[in-house]
Structure formats: C-alpha cells, structure tokens
Design an enzyme around this catalytic site. Sequence first.
Site, PDB file in Angstrom:
ATOM      1  N   LYS A   1       0.834  -1.208   0.000  1.00 28.78           N
ATOM      2  CA  LYS A   1       0.000   0.000   0.000  1.00 28.78           C
ATOM      3  C   LYS A   1       0.874   1.266   0.000  1.00 28.78           C
ATOM      4  O   LYS A   1       0.646   2.202  -0.768  1.00 28.78           O
ATOM      5  CB  LYS A   1      -0.918  -0.025   1.227  1.00 28.78           C
ATOM      6  CG  LYS A   1      -1.548   1.290   1.589  1.00 28.78           C
ATOM      7  CD  LYS A   1      -2.548   1.724   0.546  1.00 28.78           C
ATOM      8  CE  LYS A   1      -2.894   3.189   0.679  1.00 28.78           C
ATOM      9  NZ  LYS A   1      -4.203   3.451   1.161  1.00 28.78           N
TER      10      LYS A   1
ATOM     11  N   CYS B   1      -3.542  10.763   1.407  1.00 25.31           N
ATOM     12  CA  CYS B   1      -2.767   9.540   1.127  1.00 25.31           C
ATOM     13  C   CYS B   1      -1.370   9.882   0.639  1.00 25.31           C
ATOM     14  O   CYS B   1      -0.385   9.638   1.324  1.00 25.31           O
ATOM     15  CB  CYS B   1      -3.503   8.711   0.099  1.00 25.31           C
ATOM     16  SG  CYS B   1      -5.221   8.481   0.556  1.00 25.31           S
TER      17      CYS B   1
HETATM   18  N1  SAJ Z   1      -1.552  14.656  -8.599  1.00 28.09           N
HETATM   19  C1  SAJ Z   1      -0.654  15.399  -9.339  1.00 28.09           C
HETATM   20  N2  SAJ Z   1      -0.226  14.883 -10.521  1.00 28.09           N
HETATM   21  C2  SAJ Z   1      -0.659  13.683 -10.996  1.00 28.09           C
HETATM   22  C3  SAJ Z   1      -1.556  12.932 -10.239  1.00 28.09           C
HETATM   23  C4  SAJ Z   1      -2.003  13.451  -9.032  1.00 28.09           C
HETATM   24  O1  SAJ Z   1      -0.239  16.493  -8.942  1.00 28.09           O
HETATM   25  O2  SAJ Z   1      -0.217  13.293 -12.073  1.00 28.09           O
HETATM   26  C5  SAJ Z   1      -2.009  15.159  -7.306  1.00 28.09           C
HETATM   27  C6  SAJ Z   1      -3.519  15.378  -7.238  1.00 28.09           C
HETATM   28  O3  SAJ Z   1      -3.905  16.618  -7.779  1.00 28.09           O
HETATM   29  C7  SAJ Z   1      -3.760  15.258  -5.747  1.00 28.09           C
HETATM   30  C8  SAJ Z   1      -2.737  14.230  -5.306  1.00 28.09           C
HETATM   31  O4  SAJ Z   1      -1.751  14.178  -6.327  1.00 28.09           O
HETATM   32  O5  SAJ Z   1      -3.489  16.487  -5.103  1.00 28.09           O
HETATM   33  C9  SAJ Z   1      -3.265  12.841  -5.041  1.00 28.09           C
HETATM   34  O6  SAJ Z   1      -4.163  12.457  -6.048  1.00 28.09           O
HETATM   35  P1  SAJ Z   1      -4.248  10.969  -6.658  1.00 28.09           P
HETATM   36  O7  SAJ Z   1      -5.356  10.948  -7.629  1.00 28.09           O
HETATM   37  O8  SAJ Z   1      -2.928  10.542  -7.135  1.00 28.09           O
HETATM   38  O9  SAJ Z   1      -4.526  10.029  -5.419  1.00 28.09           O
HETATM   39  P2  SAJ Z   1      -5.549  10.018  -4.173  1.00 28.09           P
HETATM   40  O10 SAJ Z   1      -4.841  10.594  -2.997  1.00 28.09           O
HETATM   41  O11 SAJ Z   1      -6.879  10.573  -4.511  1.00 28.09           O
HETATM   42  O12 SAJ Z   1      -5.725   8.432  -3.975  1.00 28.09           O
HETATM   43  C10 SAJ Z   1      -4.579   7.611  -3.863  1.00 28.09           C
HETATM   44  C11 SAJ Z   1      -4.744   6.427  -4.827  1.00 28.09           C
HETATM   45  N3  SAJ Z   1      -3.517   5.694  -4.918  1.00 28.09           N
HETATM   46  C12 SAJ Z   1      -2.954   5.379  -6.112  1.00 28.09           C
HETATM   47  O13 SAJ Z   1      -3.422   5.737  -7.155  1.00 28.09           O
HETATM   48  C13 SAJ Z   1      -1.686   4.581  -6.064  1.00 28.09           C
HETATM   49  C14 SAJ Z   1      -5.894   5.540  -4.347  1.00 28.09           C
HETATM   50  O14 SAJ Z   1      -5.964   4.373  -5.153  1.00 28.09           O
HETATM   51  C15 SAJ Z   1      -5.668   5.136  -2.885  1.00 28.09           C
HETATM   52  O15 SAJ Z   1      -6.759   4.371  -2.401  1.00 28.09           O
HETATM   53  C16 SAJ Z   1      -5.598   6.401  -2.065  1.00 28.09           C
HETATM   54  O16 SAJ Z   1      -4.478   7.171  -2.527  1.00 28.09           O
HETATM   55  C17 SAJ Z   1      -5.420   6.014  -0.604  1.00 28.09           C
HETATM   56  O17 SAJ Z   1      -6.439   5.974   0.103  1.00 28.09           O
HETATM   57  O18 SAJ Z   1      -4.316   5.679  -0.211  1.00 28.09           O
END
Ligand code: SAJ
Length: 435
Positions: A203, A257
């Site tokens: 995770k 996360c």
């Molecule tokens: N972000 C960027 N650039 C990107 C992708 C995301 O700046 O290319 C930023 C987003 O704007 C946001 C942050 O990162 O601020 C996190 O967004 P995210 O969509 O990457 O992830 P979360 O936090 O919504 O959810 C993540 C997910 N993990 C993965 O994709 C590996 C989700 O599957 C998990 O369940 C969740 O964390 C968790 O609960 O841990």
Amino acid sequence: MKKICVIGLGYIGLPTAAMLASCGYEVVGLDTNEKIVEVLNRGEPHLNEPDLKEMVSKHVQKGNLRGITLPEEAEVFIICVPTPLSEDKKADLSYVEEAALSILPFLRPGSLVILESTVGPRTTVDVLVPLLAESGLVIGEEIFVAHCPERVLPGKIIRELVENNRVIGGINEKSTSLAAEIYKRFVKGEIYLTDATTAEMIKLMENTYRDVNIALANEFARICARLGTNAWEAISIANKHPRVNIHNPGPGVGGHCLAVDPWFIVEKAPEEARLIAASRRINDSMPHYVVDLLENIVSPVKDLKLALLGVTYKGNVSDVRESPALKVMEILKEKNINFSIYDPLVQNLDGYQLSSLTSCLRGADCLVVLAAHDEFKKISPQKAGLLMRNKLVLDTHNILPAEAWEESGFTVNQVGRGRYLEDYLDRTLYGTVNR
Ligand code: SAJ
C-alpha cells in the site's frame, strides 16, 4: 451470515460497511461522531460518493446496516480509522490503538480483526497484535488478524471497492484465508494473499511511487519554466515511449494519502528513504512556487485581487484534506494578497468565504486554477474577460483551453511553461527565487 462491525465511518469505513451490507452481512458501523451515526441511521450517508446513498438507504431500511457509537459484539471487526501524520512527520496511531482497545471486551475465540487503515510497515505485528493479545486470547489460534489496505480513489469508491485488486496479508495463513473469505464476497478484481507486513509495504509503495513520480514531474516543470520551454508538451511526448509514464505537474500534492503515506516509510527507514523524503519536500514546496509565480505574473498590478478557482485536493472531488490550494491561500493571506474563491463542489470552508463564479471573477486581475474540476473547462473566456479587471491566468493544472483564452485577450501562464515567464526566469536564473 456473520455479523461485522466496521470501526470508523469515514471515506473508507462507510462505503465498506454499505458494501458488506449489500453482500447480506449484518453490519454495524461504529463511529464516535454521534452526528455521523445519527445521519446514517436515517438512511443517509454523510459523504457524497456515487451510488453510496442508494446502498445506505436500502440497507438501513432493510435493517442490516446500522450506526452505533459504542462497540458491540461481532464476529469480524474491520478497523477503518484515520492514521494522521503528526507534526514531526510520524504516523499517529492513536485512533488505531483506541479502536483495538475498545473491541477487547467483545473478542471471542474465532474473532477476526482486519486493519484497513494505512499504517507504517510492521504496525500490524508490532502494535495491533500486542494490543489484541491483552484480551487473553491466543493470537493466531483464537483471534485472527489481517491487514487489508484500502486502495480506492475518492469519487469512485464504490466502483473501485468492487473492481480493484485487493491485497490481504494475515499474521498467519488462517488469518489471511479468513479475511479473504469476506472480501471474496464483493471484490471482482484479483485478491492477492501475502503476509501483514508485505501488505503494509504494498500500500505504501503504491502511493509513494505516485508521489515520487509527481515530484519528478514538478521538478521537470520548474526546470522547463526556468529554461523557457513547455513541460506539458515535453511530458506528453516523452510518455509516448512505451516504458515512460511521467505524471502531471501541478500546485502540489494533496489528499490524505500521497501527502502522508511516504512519511510512514521514512519514519521506519530514514537512512534508506532519501529519494522518498526529497520527493515529499519537492511536492510540499509547490504551493510556495505557485505564489512566487503569481507574484511575478501580477507584480505590476496595484490593489491586486486574485480569483482562485478550486480549493479541493484534486479535480472533481469535494474533499479539501491536505489541499495544496489551501496552502496557497494561507501563503497569500500571510502576504496580505487579496483573493476570492470559487469552487462548485464545496459549499463551506472553515475560515474562508466562498463566492459564486461571477463575484469571484468580478474585478479580478488574475484567474488562478488550483483544482482540475471539469466544470472550469466550460468557463467562457469572453464572459470572464468582461468581468475581470486584468486578463491574466495562471492555470496550475493546464486544464483551460489556453488558445481560446488567448484569443480573448488573456495572457495564459501555466506551471511548467516558460513562455510568459521571462521576468521570472531572469530572477530565478540568478538564484534570487530559489525554493
Ligand atoms: N496529482 C498530481 N499529478 C498527478 C496525479 C495526481 O499532482 O499526475 C495530485 C492530485 O492533484 C492530488 C494528489 O496528487 O493532489 C493525489 O491524487 P491521486 O489521484 O494521485 O490520489 P488520491 O490521494 O486521490 O488516492 C490515492 C490512490 N492511490 C494510487 O493511485 C496509487 C488511491 O488508489 C488510494 O486508495 C488512495 O491514494 C489512498 O487511500 O491511499
């Protein structure tokens, strides 16, 4: 059918409780927040997630989903409480510990305890197991314990609970297989069986991979801005290579996360986790970088007013936890820079007043996109131009159709695009702005 007690009715606990109820289990959802429990018992979720409302109201009415504020007997306990980050970047396990202690009187031979909360490696064996052992029952023979980390994306929780693969790591084989029986009822993805510590690492590695990759994208964005080129174009073409998948730059990394979990690894292995810690710092510095850019873009404007669009931690969700937009707002406030805020997905925000789109844009000098909501793509640049005092844009997510805005007379700046940042470049090249 077994009775399951889900502890913690947050983003993960409530959808999980509803999902288990839909599989026919008798489910009680335990939360110390009386309001959440009261709302649940009226058949309404306190969260806005697709399909959750229907599930909750159906099973509360049917009688196999119920909210409680004090623990009660059950055969399975699923812990879904928060594990926040403390000031010194360590995992605060107090909610997990409280949850474990609260169920001690209700454990019986055969009980299964599942930890879904994200925790640092070895927490299940080093922290949870010793607490459960205080029940006097033999761990691994009378009480079974597993870690099944939640890995769903806010905004798609119900769908991903079903479709995503699931990792299940028990403290012994019996624990793993008992926990797998529960998840097999609703998971359509693969179920991977492992041990508890490996499940914890999996995770954390997933979210850390993403955080480090985003830090790389943010670093590329800053390099491209400095060199007067376009990171978005470069990244999208680099990503055509079959083995390259660079993430998107932006105003920083938010949510509960990615901005938190990598620190759980750093805490347990600080000597080794150097890239991970550096990435966290890069992503955390992005809101400062955004404000530096803004100050440069709008520097000639007197009585400045900014129109901030989007306060959530990412696009198309209503969750503001650890949002980089909030950090940007905090820095602007410290600098006494005037701003108004519009977010179509957020109704209330502690300490801030939210505006309608029209009043947010009226008289503004620069429109700043801080969350990638699809709705922002539909804003008419002509109408915005009529309302605003100066036609400046900083799009930190590169979601606005820049050409259309430029045709309407706007100067469109983006994080990662050096085209309009010559002044800024002059300063940064000589190191006067260096975050
Ligand atoms: N972000 C960027 N650039 C990107 C992708 C995301 O700046 O290319 C930023 C987003 O704007 C946001 C942050 O990162 O601020 C996190 O967004 P995210 O969509 O990457 O992830 P979360 O936090 O919504 O959810 C993540 C997910 N993990 C993965 O994709 C590996 C989700 O599957 C998990 O369940 C969740 O964390 C968790 O609960 O841990």
